[in-house]
Design an enzyme around this catalytic site. Structure first.
Site, PDB file in Angstrom:
ATOM      1  CE  LYS A  42       7.387   3.069  -1.681  1.00 46.23           C
ATOM      2  NZ  LYS A  42       6.325   2.110  -1.250  1.00 46.23           N
TER       3      LYS A  42
ATOM      4  CB  THR B 222      10.233   2.803  -5.459  1.00 44.16           C
ATOM      5  OG1 THR B 222      10.577   3.324  -6.737  1.00 44.16           O
ATOM      6  CG2 THR B 222      10.372   3.939  -4.442  1.00 44.16           C
ATOM      7  CG  ASP B 223      13.519   2.500  -9.666  1.00 45.34           C
ATOM      8  OD1 ASP B 223      12.537   3.148  -9.250  1.00 45.34           O
ATOM      9  OD2 ASP B 223      13.709   2.266 -10.889  1.00 45.34           O
ATOM     10  CD  GLU B 224      10.295   7.277  -8.763  1.00 46.77           C
ATOM     11  OE1 GLU B 224      10.177   8.377  -8.200  1.00 46.77           O
ATOM     12  OE2 GLU B 224       9.541   6.878  -9.655  1.00 46.77           O
TER      13      GLU B 224
ATOM     14  CB  ALA C  59      -0.916   0.004   1.216  1.00 51.69           C
TER      15      ALA C  59
ATOM     16  CB  ALA D 262      11.274  12.514   0.072  1.00 51.17           C
TER      17      ALA D 262
ATOM     18  CE1 TYR E 248       5.785   6.367  -4.507  1.00 44.60           C
ATOM     19  CE2 TYR E 248       7.645   6.637  -6.004  1.00 44.60           C
ATOM     20  CZ  TYR E 248       6.752   5.815  -5.338  1.00 44.60           C
ATOM     21  OH  TYR E 248       6.841   4.450  -5.479  1.00 44.60           O
TER      22      TYR E 248
HETATM   23  P1  NAD Z   1      -1.098   1.675  -6.863  1.00 37.05           P
HETATM   24  O1  NAD Z   1      -1.212   3.145  -6.667  1.00 37.05           O
HETATM   25  O2  NAD Z   1      -1.627   1.058  -8.102  1.00 37.05           O
HETATM   26  O3  NAD Z   1      -1.814   0.925  -5.641  1.00 37.05           O
HETATM   27  C1  NAD Z   1      -1.692   1.328  -4.324  1.00 37.05           C
HETATM   28  C2  NAD Z   1      -2.786   0.653  -3.518  1.00 37.05           C
HETATM   29  O4  NAD Z   1      -2.640   1.049  -2.137  1.00 37.05           O
HETATM   30  C3  NAD Z   1      -4.206   1.052  -3.949  1.00 37.05           C
HETATM   31  O5  NAD Z   1      -5.030  -0.077  -4.034  1.00 37.05           O
HETATM   32  C4  NAD Z   1      -4.664   1.983  -2.840  1.00 37.05           C
HETATM   33  O6  NAD Z   1      -6.079   1.976  -2.649  1.00 37.05           O
HETATM   34  C5  NAD Z   1      -3.915   1.436  -1.647  1.00 37.05           C
HETATM   35  N1  NAD Z   1      -3.714   2.449  -0.594  1.00 37.05           N
HETATM   36  C6  NAD Z   1      -3.233   3.707  -0.739  1.00 37.05           C
HETATM   37  N2  NAD Z   1      -3.216   4.338   0.436  1.00 37.05           N
HETATM   38  C7  NAD Z   1      -3.670   3.446   1.363  1.00 37.05           C
HETATM   39  C8  NAD Z   1      -3.880   3.513   2.762  1.00 37.05           C
HETATM   40  N3  NAD Z   1      -3.623   4.628   3.454  1.00 37.05           N
HETATM   41  N4  NAD Z   1      -4.341   2.422   3.405  1.00 37.05           N
HETATM   42  C9  NAD Z   1      -4.624   1.285   2.710  1.00 37.05           C
HETATM   43  N5  NAD Z   1      -4.466   1.177   1.385  1.00 37.05           N
HETATM   44  C10 NAD Z   1      -4.000   2.239   0.711  1.00 37.05           C
HETATM   45  O7  NAD Z   1       0.434   1.360  -6.662  1.00 37.05           O
HETATM   46  P2  NAD Z   1       1.327   0.226  -7.333  1.00 37.05           P
HETATM   47  O8  NAD Z   1       1.860   0.730  -8.610  1.00 37.05           O
HETATM   48  O9  NAD Z   1       0.591  -1.063  -7.301  1.00 37.05           O
HETATM   49  O10 NAD Z   1       2.545   0.179  -6.302  1.00 37.05           O
HETATM   50  C11 NAD Z   1       2.571  -0.754  -5.237  1.00 37.05           C
HETATM   51  C12 NAD Z   1       3.823  -0.545  -4.422  1.00 37.05           C
HETATM   52  O11 NAD Z   1       4.967  -0.710  -5.253  1.00 37.05           O
HETATM   53  C13 NAD Z   1       3.945   0.852  -3.838  1.00 37.05           C
HETATM   54  O12 NAD Z   1       4.499   0.738  -2.560  1.00 37.05           O
HETATM   55  C14 NAD Z   1       4.876   1.584  -4.787  1.00 37.05           C
HETATM   56  O13 NAD Z   1       5.577   2.599  -4.106  1.00 37.05           O
HETATM   57  C15 NAD Z   1       5.786   0.452  -5.205  1.00 37.05           C
HETATM   58  N6  NAD Z   1       6.413   0.575  -6.533  1.00 37.05           N
HETATM   59  C16 NAD Z   1       5.657   0.813  -7.645  1.00 37.05           C
HETATM   60  C17 NAD Z   1       6.272   0.857  -8.889  1.00 37.05           C
HETATM   61  C18 NAD Z   1       5.492   1.119 -10.152  1.00 37.05           C
HETATM   62  O14 NAD Z   1       6.106   1.281 -11.198  1.00 37.05           O
HETATM   63  N7  NAD Z   1       4.172   1.130 -10.136  1.00 37.05           N
HETATM   64  C19 NAD Z   1       7.653   0.668  -9.000  1.00 37.05           C
HETATM   65  C20 NAD Z   1       8.397   0.454  -7.838  1.00 37.05           C
HETATM   66  C21 NAD Z   1       7.762   0.385  -6.619  1.00 37.05           C
HETATM   67  O1  TDX Z   2       2.396  11.780 -19.248  1.00 35.94           O
HETATM   68  C1  TDX Z   2       3.552  11.455 -18.949  1.00 35.94           C
HETATM   69  N1  TDX Z   2       4.585  11.795 -19.768  1.00 35.94           N
HETATM   70  C2  TDX Z   2       5.879  11.503 -19.494  1.00 35.94           C
HETATM   71  O2  TDX Z   2       6.784  11.844 -20.267  1.00 35.94           O
HETATM   72  C3  TDX Z   2       3.854  10.718 -17.731  1.00 35.94           C
HETATM   73  C4  TDX Z   2       2.755  10.316 -16.789  1.00 35.94           C
HETATM   74  C5  TDX Z   2       5.173  10.400 -17.484  1.00 35.94           C
HETATM   75  N2  TDX Z   2       6.154  10.799 -18.319  1.00 35.94           N
HETATM   76  C6  TDX Z   2       7.554  10.430 -18.014  1.00 35.94           C
HETATM   77  C7  TDX Z   2       8.002  10.720 -16.602  1.00 35.94           C
HETATM   78  C8  TDX Z   2       8.974   9.594 -16.340  1.00 35.94           C
HETATM   79  O3  TDX Z   2      10.258   9.941 -16.815  1.00 35.94           O
HETATM   80  O4  TDX Z   2       7.628   9.003 -18.149  1.00 35.94           O
HETATM   81  C9  TDX Z   2       8.452   8.424 -17.150  1.00 35.94           C
HETATM   82  C10 TDX Z   2       7.626   7.462 -16.328  1.00 35.94           C
HETATM   83  O5  TDX Z   2       6.708   8.218 -15.577  1.00 35.94           O
HETATM   84  P1  TDX Z   2       5.686   7.531 -14.541  1.00 35.94           P
HETATM   85  O6  TDX Z   2       4.931   6.473 -15.257  1.00 35.94           O
HETATM   86  O7  TDX Z   2       4.932   8.616 -13.870  1.00 35.94           O
HETATM   87  O8  TDX Z   2       6.681   6.789 -13.538  1.00 35.94           O
HETATM   88  P2  TDX Z   2       7.898   7.321 -12.656  1.00 35.94           P
HETATM   89  O9  TDX Z   2       7.727   8.738 -12.318  1.00 35.94           O
HETATM   90  O10 TDX Z   2       9.170   6.912 -13.341  1.00 35.94           O
HETATM   91  O11 TDX Z   2       7.662   6.452 -11.324  1.00 35.94           O
HETATM   92  C11 TDX Z   2       7.264   5.055 -11.412  1.00 35.94           C
HETATM   93  O12 TDX Z   2       8.330   4.205 -11.150  1.00 35.94           O
HETATM   94  C12 TDX Z   2       8.773   4.068  -9.838  1.00 35.94           C
HETATM   95  C13 TDX Z   2       6.116   4.763 -10.477  1.00 35.94           C
HETATM   96  O13 TDX Z   2       5.057   5.685 -10.701  1.00 35.94           O
HETATM   97  C14 TDX Z   2       6.517   4.758  -9.050  1.00 35.94           C
HETATM   98  O14 TDX Z   2       5.444   4.329  -8.212  1.00 35.94           O
HETATM   99  C15 TDX Z   2       7.650   3.812  -8.873  1.00 35.94           C
HETATM  100  O15 TDX Z   2       8.105   3.845  -7.570  1.00 35.94           O
END
Ligand code: NAD
Ligand code: TDX
Length: 343
Positions: free
Chosen positions: A164, A136-138, A93, A162, A160
Site C-alpha cells: 500500500k 491505509t493507516d498501516e 480495489a 509495504a 500488505y
Molecule cells: P476488501 O478486501 O473487502 O475488498 C477489496 C475489493 O477489491 C474486492 O471486492 C476485490 O474483489 C477487489 N479486488 C481485489 N483485487 C482486485 C483486482 N486486481 N482488480 C479488481 N478488483 C480487485 O477490502 P476493503 O476492506 O473494502 O478495503 C478497501 C480499501 O480500503 C483497500 O484499498 C484497503 O487497503 C483500504 N483500507 C481498508 C481498511 C479496513 O479496515 N478494511 C482500512 C484502511 C484502508
Molecule cells: O483472528 C484474529 N485475531 C487477532 O487477534 C485476527 C484476524 C486479528 N487479530 C488482531 C490483529 C490486529 O491487531 O486484531 C487486530 C485487527 O486485525 P485485522 O482485522 O486483521 O486488521 P489489521 O491487521 O489491523 O488491518 C486492518 O486495518 C487496516 C485491515 O485489514 C487493513 O486492510 C487496513 O488497511
C-alpha cells in the site's frame, strides 16, 4: 443549463468499503433530480476475488454499471475508460488482509502496486478530473505512543502495508511529476456490515456463532483505532467533493481499543461468556498500535465520526445476526486459509 453530475468510476466496488461507498452514493443521489435525469450511474470495476461479493450491492441493484475485470489488465481497463470516460476515479480495489500478505505477498504486489500503476496511467491518459486513492493507516507503521499526522514518515511493516505504501508513493510521484489530480486517504481499521469474516470483528462474531472461541493473537495488547464503515465512506465522500488536490487526509475515529478489550466488548454485545476467547500464536511482525491525528479532515472539511465503538459493535452484531447465512457462506474459505480448527 442543467449541471452535469460527474461520472464516477469505483474500483473494488464489490468489496467491504467500496460497496458501502456505492450504497451511500446511490442512496444519496437517487433522491437527486440531476442523477435521475442524467443517468450517471456509478461504474464499478471489480475482479471479484475471494473478498468481492455482489450480494453487498443487492439493495442498489440496477443502479450501477458493473465490469468484472482485473485492474492489472491494462487492455480491459483502457476499454472501459474509452467507453465510459469517467470524471472521477475512486480507487478502493486491493488485496486487503495482512495475514494473507504474510503467507504470500505476490497478489499484494500485483494488485496494490502494479494495478494502481495501471489505473494511474489509464486515468492520466483519459484526463480524469480527480483520482481518489484509498490507502491505509498501516503505511505509517506502528506507533507505541502519540499519533501519526499526514506529515509523518511512512515506515510500513507487513507486506500488505509495504504494498500500500508503494502505491501511495506512486500516486505522489504522479502528482509531482505530471500534476496528476490525486488525493490520498488513509483510513484506520474499519468494521461494520458486510466485512469479510477474515478480519478481527466479523471473524470473532462468526466463531461465536459457530460455538467456538475467538482467537486473540499474542496477549491481545495490540491497539487499533476502530472506524465504523458508514463514517469512513462519509469521510471519503466529503474528500471526493471538497478535498484539496495533491493532499493526504487521515481518516480515523479516535476510538482506540486493545484487541482483548474489543473482543470482550463483542462478547458482551453478543450476550455470551467473557471467557469465550483464547490466546493463540502471535501474528509475525504484529504492529503494536496504530493511531491517527485526523484533525485535518475535521478542520478543513467538517467531517466527524458519528458512531462510537460500543454502538458500532452493537450495529455490527445486530446486522451479523440477520446475515448469518452470508457470514457462514465464507466459513469454508476462512477455515481453508487459517487451516487449524480454532482459527
Ligand atoms: P476488501 O478486501 O473487502 O475488498 C477489496 C475489493 O477489491 C474486492 O471486492 C476485490 O474483489 C477487489 N479486488 C481485489 N483485487 C482486485 C483486482 N486486481 N482488480 C479488481 N478488483 C480487485 O477490502 P476493503 O476492506 O473494502 O478495503 C478497501 C480499501 O480500503 C483497500 O484499498 C484497503 O487497503 C483500504 N483500507 C481498508 C481498511 C479496513 O479496515 N478494511 C482500512 C484502511 C484502508
Ligand atoms: O483472528 C484474529 N485475531 C487477532 O487477534 C485476527 C484476524 C486479528 N487479530 C488482531 C490483529 C490486529 O491487531 O486484531 C487486530 C485487527 O486485525 P485485522 O482485522 O486483521 O486488521 P489489521 O491487521 O489491523 O488491518 C486492518 O486495518 C487496516 C485491515 O485489514 C487493513 O486492510 C487496513 O488497511
Amino acid at each position: 443549463m442543467r449541471k452535469r453530475i460527474s461520472k464516477i468510476l469505483i474500483t473494488g466496488g464489490a468489496g467491504f468499503i467500496g460497496s458501502a461507498f456505492v450504497r451511500l452514493l446511490v442512496n444519496k443521489w437517487e433522491r437527486s433530480y440531476f442523477f435521475a435525469k442524467n443517468r450517471n450511474a456509478p461504474i464499478l470495476i471489480d475482479k471479484l476475488t475471494y473478498a468481492g461479493d455482489l450480494k453487498r450491492l443487492e439493495e442498489v441493484k440496477g443502479k450501477f454499471k458493473f465490469y468484472k475485470t482485473d485492474i492489472c489488465n491494462k487492455t480491459s481497463i483502457q476499454e472501459i475508460f474509452e467507453k465510459e470516460r469517467p470524471d472521477i476515479v475512486m480507487h478502493f480495489a486491493a488485496e486487503s488482509h495482512v495475514d494473507r500478505s504474510i503467507n504470500d505477498a505476490t497478489p499484494f504486489i500485483d494488485t496494490n502496486v502494479k494495478g494502481t500503476q495501471i489505473l494511474l496511467d489509464v486515468s492520466r491518459k483519459y484526463q480524469v478530473n480527480k483520482f481518489i486513492h484509498i490507502s491505509t493507516d498501516e503505511v505509517y507503521g506502528e506507533i507505541p505512543n502519540g499519533k501519526f499526522s499526514e506529515d509523518s514518515l511512512i515506515k510500513p511493516n507487513s507486506p500488505y502495508a509495504a504494498s500500500k505504501a508503494g502505491a501511495d508513493l506512486l500516486v505522489q510521484s504522479y502528482i509531482k511529476t505530471y500534476k496528476f489530480p490525486a488525493i490520498i486517504i488513509r483510513p484506520s481499521n474499519n468494521y461494520g456490515p458486510w466485512q469479510y469474516p477474515e478480519k478481527l470483528v466479523p471473524l470473532a462474531i462468526l466463531r461465536i456463532l459457530g460455538g467456538e472461541k475467538i482467537p486473540v493473537y499474542g496477549k491481545g495488547v495490540n491497539v487499533r483505532e476502530w472506524l465504523y464503515v458508514d463514517d469512513c465512506v462519509r469521510g471519503v465522500l466529503a474528500i471526493m467533493q471538497k478535498g484539496k488536490i495533491g493532499e493526504i487526509y487521515n481518516l480515523g475515529s479516535t476510538c482506540e481499543s486493545k484487541n482483548i478489550d474489543t473482543v470482550k466488548l463483542l462478547l458482551k454485545t453478543l450476550g455470551v461468556g467473557q471467557d469465550r476467547f483464547e490466546f493463540v500464536k502471535d501474528r509475525l511482525g504484529h504492529d503494536i498500535r496504530y493511531s491517527l491525528n485526523s484533525r485535518k479532515i475535521t478542520n478543513e472539511l467538517g467531517w466527524k465520526p458519528m458512531i462510537g465503538l460500543m454502538p458500532g459493535l452493537k450495529l455490527t452484531v445486530d446486522w451479523s445476526l440477520k446475515h448469518q447465512i452470508w457470514l457462514k457462506s465464507k466459513l469454508k474459505d476462512i477455515n481453508q486459509f487459517y487451516k487449524y480448527g480454532t482459527k
